[in-house]
Design a protein around this motif. Structure first.
Motif, PDB file in Angstrom:
ATOM      1  N   ARG A 189       0.855  -1.179   0.000  1.00 16.94           N
ATOM      2  CA  ARG A 189       0.000   0.000   0.000  1.00 16.94           C
ATOM      3  C   ARG A 189       0.900   1.240   0.000  1.00 16.94           C
ATOM      4  O   ARG A 189       1.052   1.927   0.999  1.00 16.94           O
ATOM      5  CB  ARG A 189      -0.947   0.009   1.201  1.00 16.94           C
ATOM      6  CG  ARG A 189      -2.003   1.116   1.128  1.00 16.94           C
ATOM      7  CD  ARG A 189      -3.039   0.977   2.220  1.00 16.94           C
ATOM      8  NE  ARG A 189      -3.884  -0.189   2.036  1.00 16.94           N
ATOM      9  CZ  ARG A 189      -4.935  -0.250   1.222  1.00 16.94           C
ATOM     10  NH1 ARG A 189      -5.253   0.804   0.487  1.00 16.94           N
ATOM     11  NH2 ARG A 189      -5.644  -1.353   1.121  1.00 16.94           N
ATOM     12  N   ILE A 193      -1.846   8.635  -3.567  1.00 16.69           N
ATOM     13  CA  ILE A 193      -3.016   9.322  -4.118  1.00 16.69           C
ATOM     14  C   ILE A 193      -3.030  10.780  -3.667  1.00 16.69           C
ATOM     15  O   ILE A 193      -3.337  11.679  -4.439  1.00 16.69           O
ATOM     16  CB  ILE A 193      -4.308   8.609  -3.683  1.00 16.69           C
ATOM     17  CG1 ILE A 193      -4.325   7.166  -4.212  1.00 16.69           C
ATOM     18  CG2 ILE A 193      -5.536   9.370  -4.165  1.00 16.69           C
ATOM     19  CD1 ILE A 193      -5.501   6.351  -3.715  1.00 16.69           C
ATOM     20  N   ARG A 201      -3.520   9.649   1.470  1.00 16.49           N
ATOM     21  CA  ARG A 201      -4.169   8.456   0.946  1.00 16.49           C
ATOM     22  C   ARG A 201      -3.207   7.688   0.046  1.00 16.49           C
ATOM     23  O   ARG A 201      -2.480   8.283  -0.759  1.00 16.49           O
ATOM     24  CB  ARG A 201      -5.425   8.822   0.152  1.00 16.49           C
ATOM     25  CG  ARG A 201      -6.583   9.332   1.019  1.00 16.49           C
ATOM     26  CD  ARG A 201      -7.808   9.579   0.175  1.00 16.49           C
ATOM     27  NE  ARG A 201      -7.577  10.639  -0.809  1.00 16.49           N
ATOM     28  CZ  ARG A 201      -8.227  10.761  -1.957  1.00 16.49           C
ATOM     29  NH1 ARG A 201      -9.138   9.866  -2.304  1.00 16.49           N
ATOM     30  NH2 ARG A 201      -7.977  11.769  -2.764  1.00 16.49           N
ATOM     31  N   TYR A 202      -3.228   6.354   0.200  1.00 15.95           N
ATOM     32  CA  TYR A 202      -2.361   5.477  -0.591  1.00 15.95           C
ATOM     33  C   TYR A 202      -3.165   4.260  -1.026  1.00 15.95           C
ATOM     34  O   TYR A 202      -4.003   3.754  -0.282  1.00 15.95           O
ATOM     35  CB  TYR A 202      -1.151   5.025   0.231  1.00 15.95           C
ATOM     36  CG  TYR A 202      -0.380   6.177   0.848  1.00 15.95           C
ATOM     37  CD1 TYR A 202       0.574   6.865   0.118  1.00 15.95           C
ATOM     38  CD2 TYR A 202      -0.637   6.581   2.154  1.00 15.95           C
ATOM     39  CE1 TYR A 202       1.267   7.924   0.672  1.00 15.95           C
ATOM     40  CE2 TYR A 202       0.047   7.646   2.716  1.00 15.95           C
ATOM     41  CZ  TYR A 202       1.003   8.309   1.973  1.00 15.95           C
ATOM     42  OH  TYR A 202       1.674   9.364   2.532  1.00 15.95           O
ATOM     43  N   ALA A 203      -2.889   3.795  -2.236  1.00 14.47           N
ATOM     44  CA  ALA A 203      -3.586   2.635  -2.776  1.00 14.47           C
ATOM     45  C   ALA A 203      -2.638   1.436  -2.835  1.00 14.47           C
ATOM     46  O   ALA A 203      -1.417   1.581  -2.714  1.00 14.47           O
ATOM     47  CB  ALA A 203      -4.122   2.943  -4.176  1.00 14.47           C
ATOM     48  N   ARG A 205      -0.557  -1.540  -4.602  1.00 11.76           N
ATOM     49  CA  ARG A 205       0.215  -1.616  -5.844  1.00 11.76           C
ATOM     50  C   ARG A 205       0.826  -3.015  -5.944  1.00 11.76           C
ATOM     51  O   ARG A 205       1.331  -3.559  -4.972  1.00 11.76           O
ATOM     52  CB  ARG A 205       1.319  -0.549  -5.813  1.00 11.76           C
ATOM     53  CG  ARG A 205       2.254  -0.524  -7.004  1.00 11.76           C
ATOM     54  CD  ARG A 205       3.232   0.644  -6.863  1.00 11.76           C
ATOM     55  NE  ARG A 205       4.146   0.456  -5.743  1.00 11.76           N
ATOM     56  CZ  ARG A 205       5.366  -0.080  -5.831  1.00 11.76           C
ATOM     57  NH1 ARG A 205       5.820  -0.485  -7.002  1.00 11.76           N
ATOM     58  NH2 ARG A 205       6.137  -0.206  -4.758  1.00 11.76           N
TER      59      ARG A 205
END
Length: 234
Positions: A189, A193, A201-203, A205
């Motif tokens: 993660r 973002i 915020r992190y998504a 990967r």
């Protein structure tokens, strides 16, 4: 497509992807969010700036010198009130060296290369207390990250290379952003973002772990000292 190469070396590094509250951990290798943040700072961007153009770059790391994890126990007091602040644990990597690569359009890579050489804000390796000990800039290469990692010389410290001078080639771990055609992959993660302090915020990967073998420049070199020099002077 071009690849920007960065040398990430320092006494301490810290690359968190899941740190919360008073416990600040570190991943064993640089995160994409950390390196993108470094580049955004070099460009002079504010934290509220949309990192989408940089986040779209493909990212990879080669572990040239695996660091030693260390733990720092920290206490502090508020300067004005004297009130105790929460006790915190902070984890770091000591004496680590990594080669980080970002792959993308030529014009954007060239812009980032200029920013690395002339940064607006000083770079640090994950946390402000972790300055680099070597120049970041390793230049721009052409080709994919996988190819570049196979061609780039071993960047470990000289003392670390000499420890393995009996090995003509060394096997180095790589962690490279997965593409659509890859099979089973791991996830992190660390896809940025937003860096806005109000709502970071992190998504997730996808990443693919692998290895490359490259020549050891210290192989078969004699030691730096003469073990009988003292006897000759007697």
């Amino acid at each position: 497509m071009s690849v920007l190469l960065l040398q990430l070396a320092g006494p301490l590094q810290a690359w968190g992807s899941s740190s919360r509250f008073a416990r600040r951990t570190t991943e064993p290798a640089p995160t994409k969010s950390g390196v993108i943040g470094l580049l955004a700072a070099a460009l002079g961007r504010e934290r509220s700036h949309d990192p989408g153009d940089l986040a779209a770059l493909r990212f990879g790391v080669r572990v040239d010198q695996r660091g030693t994890p260390i733990r720092d126990y920290q206490t502090a007091h508020h300067f004005e009130t004297g009130r105790s602040m929460p006790v915190s644990e902070r984890f770091y990597l000591a004496d680590a060296v990594f080669v980080a690569a970002l792959e993308g359009p030529d014009d954007l890579i060239d812009t980032l290369h200029d920013a690395v050489r002339h940064p607006v804000f000083l770079p640090y390796l994950g946390r402000r207390s972790c300055p680099p000990s070597r120049p970041l800039d390793l230049g721009v290469r052409h080709g994919g990250i996988e190819q570049v990692f196979k061609q780039e010389v071993w960047r470990a410290s000289r003392w670390y290379q000499r420890r393995r001078r009996r090995e003509p080639f060394v096997r180095l771990e790589t962690i490279i952003e997965a593409t659509a055609g890859d099979g089973r992959v791991d996830t992190l993660r660390d896809q940025p973002i937003s860096f806005d302090p109000i709502h970071r915020r992190y998504a997730l990967r996808g990443v693919r772990h692998g290895h490359v073998e490259i020549p050891n420049p210290a192989a078969s070199q004699p030691p730096d000292h003469d073990p009988i020099a003292v006897l000759e002077g007697a």
